[in-house]
Design an enzyme around this catalytic site. Structure first.
Site, PDB file in Angstrom:
ATOM      1  N   SER A 216       0.793  -1.102   0.084  1.00  0.00           N
ATOM      2  CA  SER A 216       0.007  -0.033   0.008  1.00  0.00           C
ATOM      3  C   SER A 216       0.974   1.256   0.165  1.00  0.00           C
ATOM      4  CB  SER A 216      -0.842  -0.149   1.001  1.00  0.00           C
ATOM      5  OG  SER A 216      -0.147  -0.367   2.482  1.00  0.00           O
ATOM      6  N   GLY A 218      -0.295   4.367   0.172  1.00  0.00           N
ATOM      7  CA  GLY A 218      -1.008   5.762   0.799  1.00  0.00           C
ATOM      8  C   GLY A 218      -2.089   6.115  -0.491  1.00  0.00           C
ATOM      9  N   GLU A 220      -1.487   6.961  -3.168  1.00  0.00           N
ATOM     10  CA  GLU A 220      -1.061   6.503  -4.436  1.00  0.00           C
ATOM     11  C   GLU A 220      -1.731   5.107  -4.811  1.00  0.00           C
ATOM     12  OE1 GLU A 220       0.856   8.086  -6.960  1.00  0.00           O
ATOM     13  OE2 GLU A 220       0.330   9.729  -5.567  1.00  0.00           O
ATOM     14  N   GLY A 221      -2.434   4.683  -3.857  1.00  0.00           N
ATOM     15  CA  GLY A 221      -3.030   3.214  -4.002  1.00  0.00           C
ATOM     16  C   GLY A 221      -2.418   2.152  -3.736  1.00  0.00           C
ATOM     17  N   GLY A 247      -5.155   0.802   5.591  1.00  0.00           N
ATOM     18  CA  GLY A 247      -4.480  -0.410   5.308  1.00  0.00           C
ATOM     19  C   GLY A 247      -5.646  -1.650   5.705  1.00  0.00           C
ATOM     20  N   ASP A 248      -6.176  -1.605   6.880  1.00  0.00           N
ATOM     21  CA  ASP A 248      -6.951  -2.902   7.223  1.00  0.00           C
ATOM     22  C   ASP A 248      -8.216  -2.864   6.435  1.00  0.00           C
ATOM     23  OD1 ASP A 248      -5.238  -2.818   9.358  1.00  0.00           O
ATOM     24  OD2 ASP A 248      -6.455  -1.438  10.846  1.00  0.00           O
TER      25      ASP A 248
END
Lengths: 307, 307
Positions: A216, A218, A220-221, A247-248
């Site tokens: 991940s 952030g 930016e995908g 992230g979860d």
């Protein structure tokens, strides 16, 4: 059912204050308490998606009881194992004047060898009903550093695919047990491998045993390196809000994809949309359902060779 | 038995940190929890002095249970009344690098009318076994502002002398019920009366109903204005340490004096010695017993006309 494991669960306490006075007294305006930990956040997202899920992990003491009460309030099924020591708390102090949050992180409760064996047995008993398992977060003191490797081998023995979301030594020690998917973020890639090039770091983690790495990045995908190919998935626009738990949310979508054997492109699109929609929601483990529906069809997923 | 009343009891949590990172995350190195509140501190001191004491007040929820467990650990008898809401916590963050403590004070639990009546009944039932009663600290939300006046009248009805240690509106509203002794500190004298001259403030509080006023002036000791005369008591030297709880230690000695009808000069000497010896101990409610023995005979007590 998707089983989530949170070995280092916490009761997350949020204090709202007008202004934090360092070195002096500050009156707390409001107190909110919530069961926290990455695996619990994943289960919250799954539950809201309508996916059957069970929370397991270790809790203890009166803090553990508060944690369980909060899961019951959220109607989240749990099969937590009780330990002797008190579960930890995290205290987030939101300073309204500064618009910033100071976090105080208590150390995790010490886990005994017997408690760890009791947990392993409970987990093994839950695996036959699981379509996928999610292993999330740090390890509390007393748990062996290769804990995730043991849990991964037990899952593999039952034919249950596993997502592992941790970093540093616990991640490195787990890789020989060949997790189906790991989901480091950009910082965790660097911290775990010591490499600054994300693609080189991903390849190192795969060479050490991870079948698929979804990193991940952030806003930016996601970047996915899988046995079936490499994809990059980006949200259509930046979403403002609280990135804790993003992230979860991605892990929840990835676990559903693993459980269903869905094609990577659709799984990654959902993971990016859910992650971005969770940034728009105030609390980790929740997401903006309307935004999720809208973003799902707008995520650009394509192959890549270079980052 | 000396009965202490802590209506706004708290679970005092202390976090030790290497350095507090405002607006970021800080790992807590150690966590200590302790039943807190001024009346409870007074009972701790009495218990260590070997004086029979009982703690009463209001506690609720799992925090209330932790609070009770800690009193049991200290072998302090308690007759606390359970309320529906969760007891408050205070969090003291001790920053080792800065050598300073930041305090976060949760708001008190809301008390219902029924709970207040239940407490009053319990308190009335305890009074016949009490030789003195100590009413300490702030009032939690929901308790009437003249709560201490009601409790003072009940004590007077049983012939039990009362020490009141509070400030502001709860103190002013209590004075018509004629407490035997109040113990404001210098700041509380100003905050409650609006007068900057301590002697004028003391006289105003006596005119409003306090029989005796013992004002604590920090390292300068105590000033007592009583129907029997005026005394000033000073420690022989300044004691370095933690002043939290020094006022509660003085109150413990004053309550013993009221219960025994001892002469003021000896009571004041003990109050000053105990207060100074509590500064030398790390936690509120404890004192340095050797220092207390030594200081007791060294406190200078004499009459005064002007401060």
């Amino acid at each position: 059912m998707i089983l989530t494991v949170t070995l280092n669960a916490a009761l997350d306490v949020t204090y709202r204050v007008a202004r934090l006075h360092q070195g002096a007294s500050t009156r707390v305006l409001s107190v909110a308490e919530r069961a926290g930990g990455k695996g619990i956040n994943v289960s919250r997202v799954l539950h809201t998606l309508g996916v059957d899920t069970t929370v397991t992990g270790l809790v203890g003491g009166l803090t553990g009881r508060s944690l369980r009460q909060d899961l019951a309030l959220a109607a989240l099924p749990e099969a937590l194992v009780t330990i002797g020591q008190e579960s930890r708390r995290t205290v987030a102090v939101f300073d309204e004047a500064a618009g910033e949050t100071s976090m105080l992180l208590e150390p995790g409760a010490q886990v005994t060898g017997d408690e760890w064996r009791a947990f392993t047995a409970r987990y093994a008993g839950l695996l036959p009903s699981a379509k996928a398992v999610v292993l999330s977060g740090s390890l509390p003191p007393g748990v062996p550093v290769d804990a995730y490797a043991s849990l991964l081998r037990l899952a593999r023995g039952c034919g249950v695919p596993a997502v592992l979301d941790t970093e540093g030594e616990p991640l490195l020690a787990a890789l020989p047990a060949r997790p189906a998917l790991i989901k480091p973020n950009a910082d965790e890639l660097v911290a775990t491998t010591g490499l600054t090039d994300p693609l080189a770091a991903i390849e190192q983690l795969r060479a050490r045993g991870a079948r698929t790495v979804v990193a991940s990045l952030g806003a930016e995908g996601l970047v996915a390196v899988t046995p079936e190919g490499r994809w990059r998935a980006r949200p259509p626009h930046r979403v403002a809000g609280n990135p804790t738990g993003a992230g979860d949310a991605a892990v929840a979508a990835l676990a559903v994809g693993l459980a269903n054997g869905a094609p990577w492109q659709s799984v990654l699109a959902r993971a990016v949309a859910l992650s971005a929609a969770s940034v728009a929601a105030p609390l980790a483990g929740s997401y903006d359902a309307v935004l999720y529906q809208r973003l799902r069809d707008q995520v650009a997923v394509g192959p890549f060779t270079q980052l």
